[in-house]
Design a protein around this motif. Sequence first.
Motif, PDB file in Angstrom:
ATOM      1  N   UNK A  30       0.818  -1.221   0.000  1.00  7.26           N
ATOM      2  CA  UNK A  30       0.000   0.000   0.000  1.00  7.26           C
ATOM      3  C   UNK A  30       0.851   1.270   0.000  1.00  7.26           C
ATOM      4  N   UNK A  31       2.113   1.165  -0.346  1.00  6.48           N
ATOM      5  CA  UNK A  31       2.974   2.368  -0.354  1.00  6.48           C
ATOM      6  C   UNK A  31       2.928   3.036  -1.730  1.00  6.48           C
ATOM      7  N   UNK A  32       3.226   4.347  -1.790  1.00  2.00           N
ATOM      8  CA  UNK A  32       3.192   5.045  -3.086  1.00  2.00           C
ATOM      9  C   UNK A  32       4.171   4.423  -4.078  1.00  2.00           C
ATOM     10  N   UNK A  33       3.707   4.331  -5.318  1.00  2.38           N
ATOM     11  CA  UNK A  33       4.524   3.774  -6.396  1.00  2.38           C
ATOM     12  C   UNK A  33       4.836   4.872  -7.401  1.00  2.38           C
ATOM     13  N   UNK A  34       5.939   4.715  -8.089  1.00  2.09           N
ATOM     14  CA  UNK A  34       6.362   5.726  -9.075  1.00  2.09           C
ATOM     15  C   UNK A  34       7.461   5.118  -9.932  1.00  2.09           C
ATOM     16  N   UNK A  35       7.937   5.882 -10.896  1.00  2.92           N
ATOM     17  CA  UNK A  35       9.127   5.436 -11.632  1.00  2.92           C
ATOM     18  C   UNK A  35      10.325   5.589 -10.692  1.00  2.92           C
ATOM     19  N   UNK A  36      11.105   4.525 -10.579  1.00  2.00           N
ATOM     20  CA  UNK A  36      12.296   4.543  -9.722  1.00  2.00           C
ATOM     21  C   UNK A  36      13.534   4.146 -10.539  1.00  2.00           C
ATOM     22  N   UNK A  37      14.714   4.482 -10.018  1.00  2.70           N
ATOM     23  CA  UNK A  37      15.975   4.140 -10.689  1.00  2.70           C
ATOM     24  C   UNK A  37      16.291   2.645 -10.511  1.00  2.70           C
ATOM     25  N   UNK A  38      16.180   2.185  -9.267  1.00  3.42           N
ATOM     26  CA  UNK A  38      16.311   0.768  -8.898  1.00  3.42           C
ATOM     27  C   UNK A  38      17.743   0.207  -8.921  1.00  3.42           C
ATOM     28  N   UNK A  39      18.747   1.057  -9.084  1.00  2.35           N
ATOM     29  CA  UNK A  39      20.139   0.555  -9.057  1.00  2.35           C
ATOM     30  C   UNK A  39      21.105   1.702  -8.738  1.00  2.35           C
ATOM     31  N   UNK A  40      20.696   2.610  -7.816  1.00  2.00           N
ATOM     32  CA  UNK A  40      21.525   3.816  -7.625  1.00  2.00           C
ATOM     33  C   UNK A  40      22.658   3.545  -6.631  1.00  2.00           C
ATOM     34  N   UNK A  41      23.569   2.698  -7.057  1.00  3.90           N
ATOM     35  CA  UNK A  41      24.775   2.362  -6.299  1.00  3.90           C
ATOM     36  C   UNK A  41      25.771   3.518  -6.427  1.00  3.90           C
ATOM     37  N   UNK A  42      26.792   3.557  -5.556  1.00  9.64           N
ATOM     38  CA  UNK A  42      27.798   4.626  -5.694  1.00  9.64           C
ATOM     39  C   UNK A  42      28.411   4.677  -7.093  1.00  9.64           C
ATOM     40  N   UNK A  43      28.528   3.515  -7.772  1.00 11.00           N
ATOM     41  CA  UNK A  43      29.154   3.577  -9.101  1.00 11.00           C
ATOM     42  C   UNK A  43      28.229   4.167 -10.157  1.00 11.00           C
ATOM     43  N   UNK A  44      26.992   4.423  -9.799  1.00  9.07           N
ATOM     44  CA  UNK A  44      26.079   5.074 -10.744  1.00  9.07           C
ATOM     45  C   UNK A  44      25.807   6.528 -10.391  1.00  9.07           C
ATOM     46  N   UNK A  45      26.592   7.062  -9.462  1.00 11.46           N
ATOM     47  CA  UNK A  45      26.500   8.489  -9.099  1.00 11.46           C
ATOM     48  C   UNK A  45      27.870   9.109  -9.341  1.00 11.46           C
TER      49      UNK A  45
END
Length: 315
Positions: A184-199
């Motif tokens: 029942x939590x809000x859903x949205x488009x998410x990145x789903x892999x935001x590890x340090x190597x992707x920042x």
Amino acid sequence: MAVYTAVSAEALGDFLRGFDHGELVSLKGIAEGVENSNYLVDTTTGRFILTLYEKRVSADDLPFFMSVLDHLASDGNPVPRALPDRTGTLIHELCGRPACLIEFLSGVSVSHPTAAQARAAGAAMGAMHESLAGVALERPNTLGPEGWQALLARCGHDLDAIEPGLFARVTQAADDVVAGWPHDLPRAVIHADLFPDNVLMLGDRVSGLIDFYFACTDIRAYDLAIMHTAWAFDARGEAYDAAVGTALIAGYADRHRLSDAERAALPILAQGACLRFLATRAWDWLNTPADALVTRKDPLAYWRRFEAYRQGLFA
Ligand SMILES: Nc1ncnc2c1ncn2[C@@H]1O[C@H](COP(=O)(O)OP(=O)(O)OP(=O)(O)O)[C@@H](O)[C@H]1O
Ligand SMILES: N[C@@H](CCO)C(=O)O
């Protein structure tokens, strides 16, 4: 090193002739990453990233990823857009793979984030979620609870070659997490892999968010839970850095509302995230050919994190 498909200078030279971005000066395979083939491309007019999509990225999903990136970039988020050729086409074929020429962003990914860097990265995710609120783009998460359960089942008793008894332990863990998974939590488009190597960062400032190829529609707070598992532990998944974990969540909450229900769900969401990354790492561990030019990632580093969350890390 992740270069699965070799691209010759001749093939890339021909490819670049379709764009208004100058002529090829140099081409280098990029060592980081495990999913796709990435090249650093210098031309007479600038620097670019060439990505050839491999393995888990389906060509059918590329328009979704490109729309997400375009929306985020238009709203001021530091994400790289794919560049159109002279006919306006974004998604191409090169050396038999789907391929895109992508804006280069400066910055480096940090291996050992500080609390200040984690705070900035959490805030960058919060800003991204703010931009994506209400965006009518949909892609199911193929690596949600059903996806990781199926992948763990496909690994089967081969998991026991990674650690004796692992199959039984993760199967039970997956059943427990699925039983407690919030719906029942809000859903949205998410990145789903935001590890340090992707920042990408310049000092304590976020200069780039990259690698949106697992982006999907799912529980929004799950994105923050994934980030927490990836940022707040050492690489072996043994030492938890509470200052980094706390800063990450605080940075996020500065930029996007985190409700009490979302906060309360972080422990179970983080356990699910651990099983998701354990599953893909274990599959790759068991199925990557010995001669592949890629460094496999340790699945057990995610089992150790799982245990830490299960034992009440957030409590
Ligand atoms: N737009 C960009 N600007 C600058 N560097 C980039 C860009 N895209 C990718 N890179 C570089 O290429 C590396 C690999 O890219 P990326 O993380 O997308 O690969 P991947 O194989 O999909 O990785 P992962 O294993 O994280 O899924 C990054 O660590 C970064 O150094
Ligand atoms: N970020 C992932 C790799 C991409 O799926 C991991 O570290 O396992």
